[in-house]
Motif scaffolding. Structure first.
Motif, PDB file in Angstrom:
ATOM      1  N   VAL A  42       1.039  -0.968  -0.093  1.00  0.00           N
ATOM      2  CA  VAL A  42       0.146  -0.031  -0.137  1.00  0.00           C
ATOM      3  C   VAL A  42       1.048   1.178  -0.159  1.00  0.00           C
ATOM      4  N   ILE A  43       1.980   1.290   0.786  1.00  0.00           N
ATOM      5  CA  ILE A  43       3.046   2.203   0.701  1.00  0.00           C
ATOM      6  C   ILE A  43       3.498   2.544  -0.474  1.00  0.00           C
ATOM      7  N   TYR A  44       4.101   1.524  -1.170  1.00  0.00           N
ATOM      8  CA  TYR A  44       4.477   1.582  -2.321  1.00  0.00           C
ATOM      9  C   TYR A  44       3.625   2.155  -3.369  1.00  0.00           C
ATOM     10  N   PHE A  45       2.616   1.875  -3.751  1.00  0.00           N
ATOM     11  CA  PHE A  45       1.534   2.218  -4.521  1.00  0.00           C
ATOM     12  C   PHE A  45       1.301   3.638  -4.336  1.00  0.00           C
ATOM     13  N   GLN A  46       1.183   4.183  -3.023  1.00  0.00           N
ATOM     14  CA  GLN A  46       1.103   5.544  -2.828  1.00  0.00           C
ATOM     15  C   GLN A  46       2.320   6.347  -2.811  1.00  0.00           C
ATOM     16  N   SER A  47       3.134   5.941  -3.100  1.00  0.00           N
ATOM     17  CA  SER A  47       4.575   6.542  -3.019  1.00  0.00           C
ATOM     18  C   SER A  47       5.054   6.805  -4.517  1.00  0.00           C
ATOM     19  N   PRO A  48       5.860   7.685  -4.506  1.00  0.00           N
ATOM     20  CA  PRO A  48       6.595   8.120  -6.105  1.00  0.00           C
ATOM     21  C   PRO A  48       7.329   6.782  -6.523  1.00  0.00           C
ATOM     22  N   TRP A  81       2.526   0.175 -12.605  1.00  0.00           N
ATOM     23  CA  TRP A  81       1.673  -1.283 -12.739  1.00  0.00           C
ATOM     24  C   TRP A  81       0.513  -1.120 -13.321  1.00  0.00           C
ATOM     25  N   LYS A  82       0.016   0.074 -13.733  1.00  0.00           N
ATOM     26  CA  LYS A  82      -0.965   0.281 -14.537  1.00  0.00           C
ATOM     27  C   LYS A  82      -0.842   0.211 -15.929  1.00  0.00           C
ATOM     28  N   VAL A  83       0.519   0.326 -16.375  1.00  0.00           N
ATOM     29  CA  VAL A  83       0.659   0.403 -17.862  1.00  0.00           C
ATOM     30  C   VAL A  83       0.159  -0.762 -18.601  1.00  0.00           C
ATOM     31  N   ARG A 106      10.301  -2.853 -17.012  1.00  0.00           N
ATOM     32  CA  ARG A 106      11.465  -3.347 -15.909  1.00  0.00           C
ATOM     33  C   ARG A 106      10.946  -2.561 -14.618  1.00  0.00           C
ATOM     34  N   LEU A 107      10.900  -3.414 -13.689  1.00  0.00           N
ATOM     35  CA  LEU A 107      10.718  -2.928 -12.134  1.00  0.00           C
ATOM     36  C   LEU A 107      11.925  -2.501 -12.044  1.00  0.00           C
TER      37      LEU A 107
END
Length: 263
Positions: A42-48, A81-83, A106-107
């Motif tokens: 959750v923190i990752y998805f909300q962060s830059p 992740w939404k690309v 590429r992550l």
């Protein structure tokens, strides 16, 4: 009498309690780990960190990096992740000169775009301007070029239609070395053959031909000129058969030319 050691229930109870406690601890650790992974997600998805940080573009010879990124629909505000790779590829393949687009993610936050463009087989002359003609037959009307291009033949006197389509299809069949040796191609239709053309070559020769047999005969151009005296320029006629007429001859000097395939 069975002499095996008999273990009383009282002796087994502490062991059972210990095993149950270990299982409970393992479950607790797994639940806590899953909980922290979810929190981190959750923190990752909300962060830059989840935003696209880098967009790389390769294979773009006709358009700038900025133009490709704009047309792709991507931005540095997009969530990596939404690309949608399929959607980005579809957006880019709408551009006339793009033959194929391949998108990779590429992550942690890089998107790569690899492009394959249609070849510019020729340039068509319209007034004082020149417009690229692609290998798929499309004319890039918005890509006006003021200076005479040197990396592809110039088509003069052609109009959109069957003759131009046949001309592009014929060029597509020729080896690149032959295409690069052509300076200009003029459409010179007559009543008996609307597909007649005249070519001016970079080596100083002229070629008369008809599009009905052009690609087959012109493929042998390197072999043809190798049989001629390079100091004696003239016209190579490929309309019927293959023969050469020197410019300097008072009367047309005709030299029959053999093609490699006929030897």
């Amino acid at each position: 009498m069975d002499k095996r050691k008999i273990v009383s229930i009282e002796d087994r109870i502490p062991k059972l309690k210990h095993q149950r406690r270990k299982k409970a601890n393992r479950r607790l650790i797994m639940l806590l780990a899953l909980f922290f992974i979810l929190i981190a997600g959750v923190i990752y998805f909300q962060s830059p960190l989840s935003k696209v940080k880098e967009i790389t573009v390769t294979g773009n010879e006709s358009y700038s990096y900025e133009h490709i990124v704009e047309k792709s629909g991507l931005s540095f505000e997009s969530n990596v992740w939404k690309v949608s790779k399929g959607e980005v590829e579809e957006n880019l393949e709408k551009i006339q000169e793009i033959k194929k687009a391949t998108v990779t993610v590429r992550l942690p936050n890089t998107v790569g775009i690899k492009l394959e463009e249609y070849r510019r087989l020729a340039y068509i002359s319209k007034g004082k301007n020149f417009y690229p003609v692609l290998e798929n037959g499309n004319i890039l009307g918005e890509k006006q070029i003021d200076e005479i291009p040197v990396n592809a033949p110039i088509l003069i006197g052609f109009k959109e239609g069957k003759v131009l389509d046949e001309m592009i299809a014929s060029l597509e069949e020729l080896p690149e070395v032959v295409i690069n040796s052509i300076s200009e191609i003029h459409s010179q239709p007559v009543k008996t053959d609307k597909y007649l053309i005249k070519l001016y070559m970079n080596d100083g020769f002229e070629v008369n031909a008809t599009l009905r047999t052009f690609s087959d005969k012109m493929a042998h151009y390197p072999s043809i000129v190798s049989q001629l005296d390079p100091s004696k320029k003239g016209v190579i006629d490929l309309e019927v058969g293959s023969y050469f007429k020197a410019y300097e001859a008072e009367e047309a000097e005709e030299v029959e030319i053999e093609k490699e395939s006929e030897q």
